[in-house]
Design a protein around this motif. Structure first.
Motif, PDB file in Angstrom:
ATOM      1  N   PRO A  24       0.813  -1.225   0.000  1.00 26.00           N
ATOM      2  CA  PRO A  24       0.000   0.000   0.000  1.00 26.00           C
ATOM      3  C   PRO A  24       0.846   1.275   0.000  1.00 26.00           C
ATOM      4  N   ASP A  25       1.948   1.289   0.755  1.00 29.13           N
ATOM      5  CA  ASP A  25       2.802   2.478   0.788  1.00 29.13           C
ATOM      6  C   ASP A  25       3.456   2.719  -0.564  1.00 29.13           C
ATOM      7  N   GLU A  26       3.915   1.646  -1.221  1.00 30.20           N
ATOM      8  CA  GLU A  26       4.518   1.789  -2.551  1.00 30.20           C
ATOM      9  C   GLU A  26       3.494   2.289  -3.561  1.00 30.20           C
ATOM     10  N   THR A  27       2.269   1.780  -3.457  1.00 34.34           N
ATOM     11  CA  THR A  27       1.210   2.230  -4.370  1.00 34.34           C
ATOM     12  C   THR A  27       0.932   3.711  -4.181  1.00 34.34           C
ATOM     13  N   ARG A  28       0.849   4.169  -2.925  1.00 33.79           N
ATOM     14  CA  ARG A  28       0.589   5.587  -2.677  1.00 33.79           C
ATOM     15  C   ARG A  28       1.721   6.461  -3.208  1.00 33.79           C
ATOM     16  N   ARG A  29       2.964   6.025  -3.024  1.00 35.79           N
ATOM     17  CA  ARG A  29       4.094   6.813  -3.539  1.00 35.79           C
ATOM     18  C   ARG A  29       4.045   6.887  -5.059  1.00 35.79           C
ATOM     19  N   LEU A  30       3.767   5.748  -5.688  1.00 44.90           N
ATOM     20  CA  LEU A  30       3.674   5.722  -7.146  1.00 44.90           C
ATOM     21  C   LEU A  30       2.557   6.637  -7.630  1.00 44.90           C
ATOM     22  N   MET A  31       1.404   6.584  -6.978  1.00 48.35           N
ATOM     23  CA  MET A  31       0.282   7.388  -7.413  1.00 48.35           C
ATOM     24  C   MET A  31       0.542   8.878  -7.196  1.00 48.35           C
TER      25      MET A  31
END
Length: 457
Positions: A24-31
């Motif tokens: 989830p943290d990686e997804t938020r950073r990517l987004m």
């Protein structure tokens, strides 16, 4: 593909098409990175594109069309403004093809560089007094290049944000692509407003050129932000499974009815936007008797309101669906221009500004906020960039012609806006009908057609 809503429930997990598993943290950073890049690119391109609108209202008539009467010169200036919109579908097709066959990142870098060259060139053009008709030819050529460049911007920016977004929040994240438009318009308004405050002789002599020349700085920032982007896993999977195809041919052969319905879903918004921003600058000063300051403030404040509301309406579409939000915006816009003109004709500065706000940005946010996610979810991945780019840019042709049409209608009715308001109301009714024909696509698997789940819309 069957005309049905998504068969799978909306979840917070990535689309099944993704090959990369992220926390989830990686997804938020990517987004955050992708959305910021989409937003900045849109802001910078619309800064460039928006400058031309302000100059068409205040500068080009005396400098490039001075041999004509004031009315004819203004119509000619608005006609060159409209040319940029007419060629935008061409840019959508060309760059949409690049986006579908080469990659979203490549097309976005190309469109930004092309826009920067054309905008700086406008700031360097000699006027009609210096080289005669060739100044008009050069101005039109620069506007054509601007139109082609911005025609490729939206599709790639929307997909950079939307294709990696979790299905449940796709509307919110992808709205960043379209938020760059009003943000860029606000920026161009502020810059142009600052130089328009100069003594008129200095402004017409050299001051108007500076905002266009500043574009070289703006584009440099944009290219810096975009160089770190990468194409989505959704796109990479589609290219792996469908390596050889001609996106435009497939779009025209199999998705004509879908394109027509999508085209109608924003039929009224772009015309109303350009009536109450670009055309309103000259209308307020010549027909209502307002100051140039009030006229410029109208567009600035309206775009600021649109910018603030877009993420809210996009998030609302994540909760209740795309179609109800689009439908509400179109329905409101059937009457809001008439209310707006009524308030503007009270003649005070606050009433003029309030009239513009009532006429466009509130309903406009309901239409535009969900639009990137809606168009992303309508088209299959292999032709998605071409489909989004062509549909979105075709919707703007009438919008680009509206300052010219509005000026002609108002002139034909002795300065009264009611014929124009009636025309916009008819467009609103047609927009409502088009939205009713669209399916609800909120949260669908973006590569459903590759996973054995046909989704014909």
């Amino acid at each position: 593909m069957p005309d049905s809503p998504p068969s799978a429930p909306v979840t917070d997990t990535p689309d099944a098409a993704r090959t990369t598993v992220r926390s989830p943290d990686e997804t938020r950073r990517l987004m955050r990175r992708n959305s910021f890049s989409a937003f900045m690119g849109g802001l910078l391109e619309w800064y460039d594109f928006g400058l031309y609108g302000w100059a068409a209202s205040l500068v080009f008539q005396p400098l490039f069309f001075a041999s004509s009467s004031t009315t004819v010169g203004l119509l000619a200036a608005f006609a060159t403004f409209g040319i940029g919109f007419v060629v935008r579908p061409l840019g959508g097709l060309v760059f949409g093809h690049i986006g579908d066959r080469v990659g979203r990142k490549s097309m976005l870098l190309l469109t930004m560089a092309l826009m920067g060259v054309a905008t700086v060139a406008v700031g360097l053009l000699p006027t009609y007094e210096s080289i005669g008709i060739w100044s008009v030819v050069a101005l039109v050529l620069c506007r054509v290049i601007q139109g082609v460049a911005v025609g490729g911007e939206f599709g790639g920016a929307a997909l950079i944000a939307a294709e990696e977004a979790p299905a449940r929040s796709r509307g919110f994240w992808s709205s960043s692509a379209i938020m760059g438009g009003p943000a860029g318009s606000v920026l161009s308004s502020l810059v142009f407003f600052a130089f328009a405050a100069m003594p008129e002789e200095q402004f017409l002599d050299w001051g108007w050129r500076i905002p266009f020349l500043l574009s070289i700085v703006v584009v440099g920032f944009g290219l810096y932000f975009r160089r770190k982007l990468d194409d989505s896993d959704v796109f990479k999977e589609a290219m792996h499974r469908e390596p050889d195809h001609v996106p435009v041919a497939e779009l025209m052969r199999h998705h004509k009815w879908l394109m027509l319905r999508a085209l109608g879903a924003r039929l009224v918004d772009a015309p109303v936007a350009n009536v109450f921003t670009v055309f309103a600058v000259s209308y307020v000063t010549t027909e209502i008797g307002g100051s140039r300051t009030v006229a410029l403030l109208c567009g600035l404040i309206a775009n600021a309101v649109l910018f603030a509301l877009m993420p809210l309406t996009a998030t609302l579409s994540d909760r209740v669906g795309r179609r109800p939000v689009l439908l509400a915006g179109a329905a409101i816009m059937t009457i809001s221009p008439t209310v707006g003109f009524t308030l503007m004709h009270l003649g005070t500065g606050p009433s003029i500004i309030l009239g513009v706000i009532i006429a466009w940005p509130i309903a406009g946010a309901l239409i535009e906020g969900p639009m990137p996610a809606t168009l992303t979810e309508l088209f299959p991945t292999a032709i998605r960039c071409s489909g989004i780019s062509f549909v979105y840019q075709m919707q703007t042709i009438l919008g680009g012609a509206m300052p010219f049409i509005a000026a002609a209608m108002v002139a034909a009715t002795g300065g009264e806006p009611w014929l124009l308001a009636g025309f916009l109301a008819v467009l609103g009714v047609l927009n409502v009908g088009s939205v009713l024909l669209l399916p609800e696509v909120r949260g669908r698997d973006l590569n459903a057609e590759l996973h054995g789940r046909p989704v014909t819309l």
